[in-house]
Design a protein around this motif. Structure first.
Motif: not given
Ligand code: AKG
Length: 195
Positions: A1-29
């Motif tokens: 999980r990439y998100l830790a929010a203070t409350d459920k509503e904030t968690e939902q808003v941020l899950l909908d509008s802030m995406t994180v993709i870990h390892d999007f780049l390789s080390e070579t890239e």
């Protein structure tokens, strides 16, 4: 999980509008982007006098033309982050280099300069980005941005929350220290919507 929010509503808003993709780049890239960025960056001095007083310990540039191999990487980023309905992308990619002790204070990107989406990859270091509700500072989410991750911040996350990159002494996610080192972000934006 990439998100830790203070409350459920904030968690939902941020899950909908802030995406994180870990390892999007390789080390070579990651290295390939650095090979192109570094020779220029190393000629600049770190600064503290940001025009908006938003960034401490940084140097930055913009780049329009990229080597072929990096164009391919940036195109992959753009395809992931911007939908076909988006306004045109800004031609210049923003490169922001924060020194180990550098940080970004809470701000909302000016609506007259860029559109609904901000997408960036983190090179060299992980960090914690905090998004704070502009109408209630007690509601916020911490976002873990690992080295080589891509984040896509749009709509509510972009307009209704400030964003900041925490300084080394505050760089903690879910109780775990996230070590800060020098960090370079490569950021794409779209054009402001005409009003
Ligand atoms: C900005 O340029 O508005 C930022 O806050 C940069 C965020 C980042 O370094 O990923």
């Amino acid at each position: 999980r990439y998100l830790a929010a203070t409350d459920k509503e904030t968690e939902q808003v941020l899950l909908d509008s802030m995406t994180v993709i870990h390892d999007f780049l390789s080390e070579t890239e990651e290295q390939s982007l650095l090979d192109e960025i570094e020779p220029y960056m190393q000629r600049l001095h770190y600064e503290n006098d940001h025009w908006d007083d938003a960034i401490v310990g940084y140097r930055e540039t913009e780049r329009k033309h990229w080597r072929k191999e990096n164009k391919v990487i940036l195109q992959r980023l753009k395809d992931k982050a911007f939908s076909s309905g988006s306004t045109s992308l800004l031609q210049h990619v923003h490169i922001l280099d924060l020194e180990k002790n550098g940080y970004i204070k809470a701000h909302v990107d000016a609506v007259r300069f860029c559109g609904n989406t901000i997408a960036g990859v983190s090179l060299l270091s992980s960090c914690v980005m905090r998004l704070v509700n502009t109408e209630n500072k007690e509601k916020y989410g911490d976002i873990l941005l690992n080295r080589r991750s891509l984040y896509i911040m749009r709509d509510a996350a972009r307009y209704n929350f400030t964003h900041e990159v925490l300084k080394e002494s505050e760089s903690v996610f879910r109780g775990e220290i996230v070590p800060r080192d020098r960090r370079i972000s490569v950021i794409c934006r779209n054009e402001a919507t005409q009003t």
